[in-house]
Design an enzyme around this catalytic site. Structure first.
Site, mmCIF file in Angstrom:
data_model
loop_
_atom_site.group_PDB
_atom_site.id
_atom_site.type_symbol
_atom_site.label_atom_id
_atom_site.label_comp_id
_atom_site.label_asym_id
_atom_site.label_seq_id
_atom_site.Cartn_x
_atom_site.Cartn_y
_atom_site.Cartn_z
ATOM 1 N N ASP A 1 0.830 -1.200 0.000
ATOM 2 C CA ASP A 1 0.000 0.000 0.000
ATOM 3 C C ASP A 1 0.869 1.257 0.000
ATOM 4 O OD1 ASP A 1 -2.395 1.460 0.127
ATOM 5 O OD2 ASP A 1 -2.387 1.462 2.323
ATOM 6 N N HIS A 2 0.462 2.244 -0.775
ATOM 7 C CA HIS A 2 1.144 3.550 -0.819
ATOM 8 C C HIS A 2 2.660 3.427 -0.992
ATOM 9 C CE1 HIS A 2 -2.263 6.175 -0.175
ATOM 10 N NE2 HIS A 2 -2.699 5.326 0.746
ATOM 11 N N HIS B 1 -9.456 5.012 -0.896
ATOM 12 C CA HIS B 1 -8.595 5.108 0.281
ATOM 13 C C HIS B 1 -9.283 5.962 1.348
ATOM 14 C CE1 HIS B 1 -4.738 3.347 -1.179
ATOM 15 N NE2 HIS B 1 -5.342 3.535 -2.342
ATOM 16 N N GLY B 2 -8.827 5.815 2.591
ATOM 17 C CA GLY B 2 -9.415 6.608 3.671
ATOM 18 C C GLY B 2 -10.800 6.140 4.055
ATOM 19 N N GLY B 3 -11.009 4.821 4.061
ATOM 20 C CA GLY B 3 -12.336 4.301 4.372
ATOM 21 C C GLY B 3 -12.725 4.436 5.843
ATOM 22 N N SER B 4 -11.741 4.439 6.729
ATOM 23 C CA SER B 4 -12.036 4.482 8.164
ATOM 24 C C SER B 4 -12.866 5.715 8.534
ATOM 25 C CB SER B 4 -10.744 4.491 8.977
ATOM 26 O OG SER B 4 -10.071 3.262 8.874
ATOM 27 N N ILE C 1 -8.905 0.142 4.826
ATOM 28 C CA ILE C 1 -9.210 0.403 6.226
ATOM 29 C C ILE C 1 -7.936 0.202 7.049
ATOM 30 C CG2 ILE C 1 -10.592 -0.270 8.232
ATOM 31 C CD1 ILE C 1 -12.333 0.831 6.040
ATOM 32 N N PHE C 2 -7.628 1.166 7.904
ATOM 33 C CA PHE C 2 -6.534 0.993 8.857
ATOM 34 C C PHE C 2 -6.892 1.591 10.214
ATOM 35 C CE2 PHE C 2 -2.718 2.937 10.870
ATOM 36 C CZ PHE C 2 -2.184 1.765 11.379
ATOM 37 N N THR C 3 -7.184 2.889 10.239
ATOM 38 C CA THR C 3 -7.405 3.592 11.505
ATOM 39 C C THR C 3 -8.512 2.955 12.331
ATOM 40 O OG1 THR C 3 -6.657 5.658 10.507
ATOM 41 C CG2 THR C 3 -7.906 5.835 12.551
#
Length: 277
Positions: free
Chosen positions: A81-82, A207-210, A230-232
């Site tokens: 990722d990234h 991206h930035g789903g959280s 999802i990460f955060t």
């Protein structure tokens, strides 16, 4: 089984759903993601961000990801990722990642095309799929991202040109989400998503789903997005579970954290309408 994202996205497109890309940062998080996917019989994108290398070396991430994916009974893609440095991306490919992201979204359009096309050419020779980003998903204070910046919405015509010129396999678009924590639920521009989805024929990524809101993410999954990162929300859920259970020792603490992560992934499988492969 260890697979590329290509066949995953074909199945997701045919059945109109999104697949979670869950960012792991150690053995426990990776194992919980894969175990949860196996339990539910769902496909999974096991993602490792370049920005997490200080927490886990790239070769360690490859060993963990490949081992868990290969022994899994459900399809698992191991995704970088990234990736912002070509050397890191190429090393990930050599180490066995089946999917990589080249993130040159902060570069000029011309440089983004040039760098993304070069990585696509290199990766395809190894049978590895490539994701790139057009527009830019902004970021807050999050280990998943590389800095603090504002979002730049994806232009539809640029997205068409980009897909044609780079030959990447999937495209991350900016439609209103951001990395990290939100102060409120973001406003997603679904008209931009619809226009891009109708204009290009490669899978779209969010991206930035959280913390973007279940209704927003469900609509994205049903509106053409095939992968949602999802990460955060995972690390937040882990901490919430720890605080709720008040574990008395380290092992109980790990169990509480893992439970929070598993429950969150289960929730997003439902929100994204992810179907059995």
């Amino acid at each position: 089984m260890l697979v590329t994202t290509k066949e995953m996205f074909q199945f997701a497109e045919a059945n109109n759903f999104a697949i979670p890309a869950a960012n792991f940062f150690d053995l426990d998080s990776a194992r919980v993601y894969v175990t949860t996917a196996e339990k539910l019989k769902k496909p999974l994108i096991l993602a490792f961000a370049q920005s997490h290398i200080p927490l886990l070396r790239l070769d360690e991430a490859a060993l963990i990801g490949k081992y868990l994916a290969e022994k899994s009974k459900v399809p698992v893609a191991l995704h970088l990722d990234h990736g912002q440095d070509e050397e890191v991306i190429k090393e990930a490919i050599k180490l066995g990642f089946t999917s990589v992201m080249i993130d040159a979204s902060e570069d000029s359009f011309e440089d983004n095309v040039r760098r993304s096309k070069a990585i696509a050419t290199y990766a395809h020779a190894y049978g590895v799929t490539v994701e790139a980003e057009i527009g830019h998903v902004g970021s807050g204070n999050s280990l998943e991202s590389t800095g603090i910046s504002d979002s730049i919405y994806t232009d539809v015509q640029e997205a068409v040109k980009f897909a044609q010129q780079t030959q990447v396999d999937s495209l991350a678009v900016s439609i209103g989400t951001a990395h990290g924590h939100y102060t409120g639920v973001p406003k997603i521009d679904f008209s931009v998503l619809k226009s891009i989805y109708e204009a290009i024929d490669i899978p779209l990524v969010l991206h930035g789903g959280s913390s973007s809101g279940d209704a927003n993410l469900e609509a994205c999954a049903q509106g053409g997005i095939r992968k949602i990162n999802i990460f955060t929300d995972f690390v937040t859920a882990a901490m919430n579970s720890i605080e709720k259970k008040q574990p008395k020792d380290y092992f109980a603490l790990k169990e509480a954290a893992n439970q929070g992560i598993a429950e969150t992934l289960t929730h997003y499988f439902d929100v994204f309408h992810t179907k059995t492969y």
